[in-house]
Scaffold this active site. Structure first.
Site, PDB file in Angstrom:
ATOM      1  N   ASP A  30       1.072  -1.187   0.039  1.00 44.64           N
ATOM      2  CA  ASP A  30       0.294   0.047  -0.030  1.00 44.64           C
ATOM      3  C   ASP A  30       0.834   1.310   0.266  1.00 44.64           C
ATOM      4  O   ASP A  30       1.707   1.421   0.905  1.00 44.64           O
ATOM      5  CB  ASP A  30      -0.868   0.049   1.101  1.00 44.64           C
ATOM      6  CG  ASP A  30      -2.066   1.020   1.399  1.00 44.64           C
ATOM      7  OD1 ASP A  30      -1.749   2.206   0.563  1.00 44.64           O
ATOM      8  OD2 ASP A  30      -2.825   0.948   2.027  1.00 44.64           O
TER       9      ASP A  30
ATOM     10  N   ASP B 244      -3.907   2.124  -5.245  1.00 44.33           N
ATOM     11  CA  ASP B 244      -2.599   2.014  -4.540  1.00 44.33           C
ATOM     12  C   ASP B 244      -2.439   0.986  -3.603  1.00 44.33           C
ATOM     13  O   ASP B 244      -1.447   0.938  -2.748  1.00 44.33           O
ATOM     14  CB  ASP B 244      -2.110   3.457  -3.782  1.00 44.33           C
ATOM     15  CG  ASP B 244      -2.853   3.349  -2.254  1.00 44.33           C
ATOM     16  OD1 ASP B 244      -4.000   2.761  -2.078  1.00 44.33           O
ATOM     17  OD2 ASP B 244      -2.210   3.821  -1.428  1.00 44.33           O
ATOM     18  N   GLU B 245      -3.141  -0.097  -3.815  1.00 45.22           N
ATOM     19  CA  GLU B 245      -2.993  -1.272  -3.003  1.00 45.22           C
ATOM     20  C   GLU B 245      -3.558  -2.545  -3.585  1.00 45.22           C
ATOM     21  O   GLU B 245      -4.214  -2.512  -4.405  1.00 45.22           O
ATOM     22  CB  GLU B 245      -4.174  -0.924  -1.786  1.00 45.22           C
ATOM     23  CG  GLU B 245      -4.082  -1.797  -0.595  1.00 45.22           C
ATOM     24  CD  GLU B 245      -5.268  -1.591   0.127  1.00 45.22           C
ATOM     25  OE1 GLU B 245      -6.086  -0.428   0.047  1.00 45.22           O
ATOM     26  OE2 GLU B 245      -5.765  -2.222   1.313  1.00 45.22           O
TER      27      GLU B 245
HETATM   28  N1  DCP Z   1      -8.833   8.381  -1.355  1.00 41.41           N
HETATM   29  C1  DCP Z   1      -9.785   9.089  -1.632  1.00 41.41           C
HETATM   30  N2  DCP Z   1     -11.007   9.088  -0.955  1.00 41.41           N
HETATM   31  C2  DCP Z   1     -10.930   8.587   0.409  1.00 41.41           C
HETATM   32  C3  DCP Z   1      -9.886   7.549   0.596  1.00 41.41           C
HETATM   33  C4  DCP Z   1      -8.752   7.440  -0.295  1.00 41.41           C
HETATM   34  O1  DCP Z   1      -9.866   9.846  -2.825  1.00 41.41           O
HETATM   35  N3  DCP Z   1     -11.862   8.560   1.301  1.00 41.41           N
HETATM   36  C5  DCP Z   1      -7.678   8.297  -2.287  1.00 41.41           C
HETATM   37  C6  DCP Z   1      -6.489   9.371  -1.990  1.00 41.41           C
HETATM   38  C7  DCP Z   1      -5.602   8.351  -1.535  1.00 41.41           C
HETATM   39  C8  DCP Z   1      -5.669   7.060  -2.171  1.00 41.41           C
HETATM   40  O2  DCP Z   1      -7.060   6.933  -2.617  1.00 41.41           O
HETATM   41  O3  DCP Z   1      -4.235   8.750  -1.518  1.00 41.41           O
HETATM   42  C9  DCP Z   1      -5.432   5.745  -1.658  1.00 41.41           C
HETATM   43  O4  DCP Z   1      -6.116   5.611  -0.337  1.00 41.41           O
HETATM   44  P1  DCP Z   1      -5.259   5.046   0.892  1.00 41.41           P
HETATM   45  O5  DCP Z   1      -6.281   4.705   2.050  1.00 41.41           O
HETATM   46  O6  DCP Z   1      -4.265   4.039   0.732  1.00 41.41           O
HETATM   47  O7  DCP Z   1      -4.552   6.264   1.638  1.00 41.41           O
HETATM   48  P2  DCP Z   1      -3.316   7.140   1.148  1.00 41.41           P
HETATM   49  O8  DCP Z   1      -2.308   6.092   0.430  1.00 41.41           O
HETATM   50  O9  DCP Z   1      -3.351   8.416   0.907  1.00 41.41           O
HETATM   51  O10 DCP Z   1      -2.569   7.032   2.775  1.00 41.41           O
HETATM   52  P3  DCP Z   1      -1.872   5.591   3.605  1.00 41.41           P
HETATM   53  O11 DCP Z   1      -0.488   5.793   3.959  1.00 41.41           O
HETATM   54  O12 DCP Z   1      -2.732   5.762   4.764  1.00 41.41           O
HETATM   55  O13 DCP Z   1      -2.246   4.537   2.759  1.00 41.41           O
HETATM   56 MG    MG Z   2      -1.997   4.317   0.523  1.00 40.88          MG
END
Ligand code: DCP
Ligand code: MG
Length: 381
Positions: free
Chosen positions: A7, A102-103
């Site tokens: 992730d 991203d996961e």
């Molecule tokens: N995303 C979004 N709305 C949300 C959650 C996420 O648009 N409610 C988008 C933005 C994030 C991407 O999806 O960058 C990936 O989600 P993640 O939950 O993996 O969050 P991040 O990668 O940003 O942070 P982390 O380091 O917690 O994985």
């Molecule tokens: Mg992420």
């Protein structure tokens, strides 16, 4: 220990920090403008220190972190970065289950002879994504999907963690019930009310007692609490349907705002379809009102689709015909079903102009990094 959960850290924000070096080490918040009714998509870890998080209203994020840099999301750019990341995964295994942009889960059972232990493969993937793409990815390694994802959550950001037998024995029992797959805030509340706070409490409970609290999910939850999870990594084409939904932090009723959410969800689902090399013949729209009434509408097409804008046009149309336009909603979701592998689809006689435009925009963006290229229709929205 053959399952990897990978992730990217603060994905959208990290891409912007990579492309704008002056933002490195700074609080960066991606999503709606602070003065709008929009929400935060994500934010850099520097902004998280101020209490900012995904799905929070942008106005609240501004109050918590007024000196942060607020940027709108550049979804096309993130999709193209995501494709590069998934391409690196495929160098190690064909058994990849994408969970989001991203996961993913990777089953790397077959690749030890070539690349070494699971930990060595994890280190290699992290190094390549850092060197070739310029982003940090956290990786959890375990015997099953549940523990691998748990490991990622524990080692974020920029970490790698092997959830081994010692951790199953000593760490897992101490974790709160909310760490278990499928336990949301409501279930956690019901469990806590019954005196069940940790995975350890759950692991020792009788299935009959738990069934009275959580229903048919009981034996699955007990197995998870004991560190067992039989679910295989389902590569691409095994999925029966693909969907994403959002519960709003505050009810939304403005049709323009709902439409914007539908556009975002369409691009998330479209992305997952294309990653999985699948196309869908049916699009479902799910709307939930504040009193928890759920309304679904669907449309089945004569051809299979995977383009963001095609999904969006259908879902937006279903919204307008739902009878709920302008009414407050607490949740919106899009699901695509009747999936077929791309290579089974009859080739279209003429390439659709929307697909061609998708490709042209992707190519332009790849060639002129940082350039603002988008469809006029999207910009107007
Ligand atoms: N995303 C979004 N709305 C949300 C959650 C996420 O648009 N409610 C988008 C933005 C994030 C991407 O999806 O960058 C990936 O989600 P993640 O939950 O993996 O969050 P991040 O990668 O940003 O942070 P982390 O380091 O917690 O994985
Ligand atoms: Mg992420």
């Amino acid at each position: 220990m053959n399952i990897l959960h990978c992730d990217l850290d603060a994905f959208y924000a990290a891409v912007e920090q990579r492309d704008n070096p002056h933002l490195q080490g700074q609080p960066v918040i991606i999503g709606g403008r602070p003065e709008s009714r929009g929400v935060v998509a994500t934010c850099s870890y520097e902004a998280r220190k101020y209490g900012v998080h995904s799905a929070m209203p942008a106005s609240q994020a501004y109050r918590l972190c007024p000196h942060g840099t607020f940027l709108p999301p550049d979804i096309k750019k993130y999709h193209s970065v995501s494709r590069q990341v998934f391409e690196i995964f495929t160098d190690y295994t064909p058994t990849i289950e994408p969970l989001s942009i991203d996961e993913a889960f990777l089953d790397i059972s077959g690749c030890h002879k070539l690349f070494g232990s699971s930990q060595e493969v994890g280190i290699l993937i992290r190094k390549r994504i850092k060197n070739e793409i310029g982003l940090n990815i956290s990786i959890g390694i375990a015997d099953n999907k549940f523990l691998a994802k748990l490991a990622t959550n524990l080692c974020k950001p920029d970490g790698i963690l092997l959830f081994d037998a010692n951790m199953i024995q000593n760490t897992l029992p101490k974790l709160p019930v909310s760490s278990l797959w499928s336990v949301g805030s409501k279930t956690a509340w019901r469990l806590n009310r019954a005196g069940i706070y940790t995975a350890g409490d759950l692991a020792n409970i009788s299935p009959e007692k738990l069934q009275r609290i959580v229903g048919s999910n009981a034996s699955f939850l007990i197995a998870l609490a004991q560190g067992h999870d039989q679910r295989p990594v389902c590569p691409r084409s095994d999925a029966k349907s693909m969907g994403n939904e959002i519960t709003f932090p505050i009810d939304l009723s403005d049709p323009a705002e709902i439409d914007q959410v539908i556009l975002e969800l369409s691009s998330q689902v479209g992305f997952r379809l294309r990653q999985s090399e699948l196309k869908a013949c049916t699009v479902h729209l799910k709307l939930r009102t504040p009193d928890f009434t759920t309304v679904t509408r669907s449309r089945t097409l004569g051809n299979a689709i995977d383009a963001d804008l095609v999904i969006y046009n259908i879902a937006s149309d279903l919204y307008r015909q739902s009878g709920l336009t302008g009414k407050p909603l607490r949740l919106t979701g899009i699901n695509c079903s009747n999936l077929i592998p791309c290579d089974l689809e009859q080739p279209a006689l003429f390439e659709k102009s929307s697909d061609r435009l998708d490709n042209i925009i992707d190519e332009l963006k790849n060639s002129f990094a940082g350039a603002k290229i988008s469809r006029a229709s999207l910009m107007e929205k």
